[in-house]
Motif scaffolding. Structure first.
Motif, short mmCIF file in Angstrom:
data_model
loop_
_atom_site.label_atom_id
_atom_site.label_comp_id
_atom_site.label_asym_id
_atom_site.label_seq_id
_atom_site.Cartn_x
_atom_site.Cartn_y
_atom_site.Cartn_z
N GLU A 29 8.26 41.36 2.40
CA GLU A 29 7.33 42.45 2.74
C GLU A 29 6.05 42.36 1.91
N HIS A 30 6.06 41.50 0.86
CA HIS A 30 4.85 41.36 0.06
C HIS A 30 3.98 40.18 0.47
N LEU A 31 4.29 39.56 1.61
CA LEU A 31 3.41 38.51 2.14
C LEU A 31 1.99 39.07 2.24
N PRO A 32 1.01 38.32 1.74
CA PRO A 32 -0.38 38.79 1.85
C PRO A 32 -0.75 38.99 3.31
N LEU B 256 -6.80 37.68 -7.99
CA LEU B 256 -6.02 36.54 -8.48
C LEU B 256 -4.66 37.01 -8.97
N GLY B 257 -4.67 38.05 -9.81
CA GLY B 257 -3.40 38.55 -10.36
C GLY B 257 -2.49 39.09 -9.28
N LYS B 258 -3.10 39.80 -8.33
CA LYS B 258 -2.32 40.37 -7.25
C LYS B 258 -1.69 39.28 -6.38
N ARG B 259 -2.49 38.27 -6.04
CA ARG B 259 -1.95 37.20 -5.20
C ARG B 259 -0.82 36.46 -5.91
N LYS C 32 -5.47 31.38 7.94
CA LYS C 32 -4.23 31.74 8.65
C LYS C 32 -3.03 30.93 8.19
N VAL C 33 -3.23 30.05 7.25
CA VAL C 33 -2.15 29.12 6.90
C VAL C 33 -1.84 29.10 5.40
N ASP C 34 -2.38 30.04 4.65
CA ASP C 34 -2.17 29.98 3.20
C ASP C 34 -0.72 30.27 2.84
N GLY C 35 -0.34 29.77 1.67
CA GLY C 35 1.02 29.98 1.20
C GLY C 35 1.97 28.84 1.54
N LYS C 36 1.55 27.90 2.36
CA LYS C 36 2.40 26.73 2.60
C LYS C 36 2.43 25.86 1.34
#
Lengths: 180, 180, 180, 180
Positions: free
Chosen positions: B171-174, B154-157, A82-86
């Protein structure tokens, strides 16, 4: 605007002193909210709250201290996924140069990547033959000018990346690297 | 909009196949420009060009292959100190499970952090007991469904983080992590 | 009696100077044969010949230099699976403290473990707040007393473990650790 | 003759099962005394007692579990500087392939090297595309033939190095590597 958490464990007080300087550096970027928490005070809410985090541990046999590890192990059920991307970075005080402070930062990076955080190092030199490519590292107490500068630079850079990437305040893009 | 570089070295062709799938995944995010380059084709300009990069190396004795390392060592004078803040991730094919693919990704992370890149892992599971916390890893050729899915994810993220952080396209936040 | 190989890569000459001191330290243990070889001079025969090896690389973006990596990648077909059980340690010179010298030693350890070598660090302190837990590390040229002592201690300890474990000369067991 | 300690932490029971197989493998070498201890049962005396040790931890966010770390952090004052030269290896069970089991073994290696232990990996393959270069790793419960074989091979190799190096029983030198 950006929220920065400085999370640390410290027994001797050396890593706690580093944490203070890291927090100072983060405040250099106007608009940044800074929380300073020990591993014993912090909770999962602090992790949810922050956009960027700096994590510091003393170097105990080259790997994160068990107290800091316990904090992260125990919040897994509540936070993991729930916290990825930080955005995250690290710091450590060891008993001596060559004593594993870089390794301890590495163990913190590995933990943070597992949560999906974006972890970064810092190319800048902050003194003669002194840098923080894998986080801010000092031997024992941060006392020399460049040791203090390393901690401050770490906090400032974290706040800059948060300002630029999370808040979209591109005016806070770091300037040219300090190569000395 | 976001530029993604997929940079790889490959002798047997296995890591090259992974690179293809990573590039495919990146193209899932509309507006992403993707370049696929081997370490022998790539130049410093590719690094300047990209916003996000995925770097893949075969697992040779647990550490980045010498050809991929040479690429990075040789562009240091031209690029180092001018490219920090880009977003990066890694992938590797090894000779067997337990053979060092995670370690090879680690050596790539260490290199990338030195340049000041923000490196990330991926919490998501992409198959039964199969994930990519430290980059996409496979044993030999990527063939099984989850091995291919790991490369694509991996590529998508990577393209998602670039869209969100570099382009500000929130809007592209996973979405929620895939925990299986 | 024990054969010790000191293998290094060096462009600026700093890691080469470290190698000289490591070789000096190894000669402290009587009966030890010492070979000093650059990655460009060395061959698979040197690896077959030695009982213990110290491997040194400059810190280039935190990971073994491509020249040293090429040496190991290229001897895999000839040596891999035939040389396990040898005793090994590492050293590195970086551009600055906090610049990745410990990380570079780590990449060397990972490579050496892949071959089945027994790799070791050194608990001893060799100066005020100065140690070599993960191999001998210096910033730039080894000049200060403790930097030179770290290199010498590394070579000596390698020769001691070879004497004790390979030759069965238990009288060369290291004495109590130097804790400072 | 040689004393081997198999030390583990386990919550789900998976790493405990690995530990059983590692202990089995060590008993393959006649004359080897084997102790199996959880991190909660073990004491500094077990570390003093052993000549070789295999340390296993579950993969928790890619780094040694806090319980295992606490064991080592807490015995530092009593043991550190008095136990170097012992021979050591590692194992870990993770939630999935690519989930950090190699990384967890790495954190254990870093800890063990700090104490001055000689740590080793294993070149042998024990199944189709399945090896244990950085310690024995499995995803979840060790069930498949090669997963069990990896654990047993680890224990056996540890006992072999102890027999050869500590006891001087050269007849226990491992034979040619299994390359599959």
């Amino acid at each position: 605007m950006g929220n920065v958490l400085v999370l640390y464990d410290s027994k001797s007080g050396n890593t706690a002193k580093m944490a203070d300087y890291v927090a100072q550096g983060a405040k250099d970027i106007e608009g940044t909210q800074v929380r300073l928490r020990s591993a014993e005070e912090a909770s999962a809410d602090d992790i949810f709250w922050c956009d960027g985090l700096a994590v510091g541990s003393p170097t105990y046999v080259g790997v994160v201290s068990w107290r800091m590890k316990r904090f992260w192990d125990e919040i897994v059920p509540e936070t993991w996924g729930k916290v990825d991307g930080k955005i995250a970075c690290t710091f450590s005080s060891s008993g001596g140069w060559g004593g594993g402070a870089e390794m301890t930062c590495l163990s913190l990076h590995i933990m943070l990547m597992n949560f999906g955080f974006l972890v970064f190092g810092i190319p800048d030199y902050v003194g003669e033959a002194f840098t923080l490519h894998y986080g801010a590292v000092v031997a024992r107490e941060p006392k020399r000018e460049e040791e203090i500068a390393a901690c401050q630079r770490l906090g400032k850079r974290l706040a800059q990346w948060v300002a630029v990437y999370v808040d979209g305040r591109k005016e806070h893009l770091p300037g040219p690297i300090d190569k000395r």
